[in-house]
Design an enzyme around this catalytic site. Sequence first.
Site, mmCIF file in Angstrom:
data_model
loop_
_atom_site.group_PDB
_atom_site.id
_atom_site.type_symbol
_atom_site.label_atom_id
_atom_site.label_comp_id
_atom_site.label_asym_id
_atom_site.label_seq_id
_atom_site.Cartn_x
_atom_site.Cartn_y
_atom_site.Cartn_z
ATOM 1 N N LYS A 213 0.883 -1.142 -0.010
ATOM 2 C CA LYS A 213 0.214 0.072 -0.185
ATOM 3 C C LYS A 213 0.981 1.088 -0.047
ATOM 4 O O LYS A 213 0.599 2.102 -0.878
ATOM 5 C CB LYS A 213 -0.775 0.174 1.104
ATOM 6 C CG LYS A 213 -1.701 1.181 1.310
ATOM 7 C CD LYS A 213 -2.959 0.953 2.595
ATOM 8 C CE LYS A 213 -2.120 1.283 3.623
ATOM 9 N NZ LYS A 213 -3.129 1.275 5.135
ATOM 10 N N ASP A 231 -6.445 1.107 0.883
ATOM 11 C CA ASP A 231 -6.727 1.553 2.397
ATOM 12 C C ASP A 231 -7.900 1.148 2.981
ATOM 13 O O ASP A 231 -8.868 0.690 2.274
ATOM 14 C CB ASP A 231 -6.424 3.205 2.703
ATOM 15 C CG ASP A 231 -7.381 4.092 2.093
ATOM 16 O OD1 ASP A 231 -8.401 3.568 1.549
ATOM 17 O OD2 ASP A 231 -7.342 5.122 2.621
#
Length: 381
Positions: A213, A231
């Site tokens: 991420k 997220d």
Amino acid sequence: MPTKKAATVKKATTVKKAATVKKAVTVKKAAAAKAAPAEESAPGKKAVPAKKAVSARKAAPTKKAVARKKAVAGDVTAGRVAPAKPPRDESHTALVRRARRINRELAEVYPYAHPELDFENPFQLVVATVLSAQTTDLRVNQTTPALFAKYPTPEDLAAANPEEVEEILRPTGFFRAKTKSVMGLSKALRDDFGGEVPGRLEDLVKLPGVGRKTAFVVLGNAFGRPGITVDTHFQRLVRRWEWTAEKEPDKIERAVGELFPKTDWTMLSHHVIFHGRRICHARKPACGACPIAPLCPAYGEGETDPEKAKKLLKYEKGGFPGQRLNPPQSYLDAGGIPAPPLGATAAAPPAGSDSPAPAGPDSPAAGSAAPASGSPSRGTG
């Protein structure tokens, strides 16, 4: 004899009708011929070419589309929207079309969407993204100016006194673990990459504290290389929209990535995250104020009353300061308000706003208290 007389009358009537028709045609032609020179000689008046006429006909649906959008907006305002549930046997092609339409609508709602971490170079972005775990981007943006003023390069941060770094990072929560991560990645950058942040996924994920991420945030926003940032907001929204039923970030990333061309990935992430932070909240989404409500399968999970939903809007959509101290100009042009520095009083909402006053930067609601261990990450990294 009567028969002959009738035939004569019939013949006369036929001749009379033919003469009348012929005369009408002649008059019509004469009128057209008379009008033609007048049109040619009229100053500034030109005959519309055939191509332009075709273009005008093609442009006509645009007005209909605008009218349709207004009607949809009226339905949302009046609370007449029903959940847009896809069919159980929805094909992949239909899913792709539906997902891309939602992204197009979000692009119109958030043309200024951007990463909500302040940064000036890849090093600052990777550090800020690591710090954003378990806290808000606002708290990170209020903390990093002091950090980068004292330690502007990987070499500086790698050689820092850990206790001094901890003190600077204390407001972000989990400051000891975060100090270890940012100092560790700074040492790796210094020793293994010549003090430069690498621009490849396989190299970034080797750095302490950097996962996929964080790596995609850096690649997409510092290097212009497409990536999907999964997220907590992204995960929640793509499941609400029924783009995927997957729950693991890596699987969500792959499933959503198949619905869009790579070139869309970075901005898609910004659009979805912006929407999740401003309107489509986790506990109480503002359904009645949502511009994509007619496309949403989960419409009705939150507040559908337009006036009540309006009070749930956050950041620029609710008239409040954003998360960046130095947001891009496009955000400011759209009415966005910069975030206050650490310790400053947050700006009040504009006059006439129904939204509640935002929590001050030093209040627990603003993130000054560290979240409990194991709580979901609220930052983008």
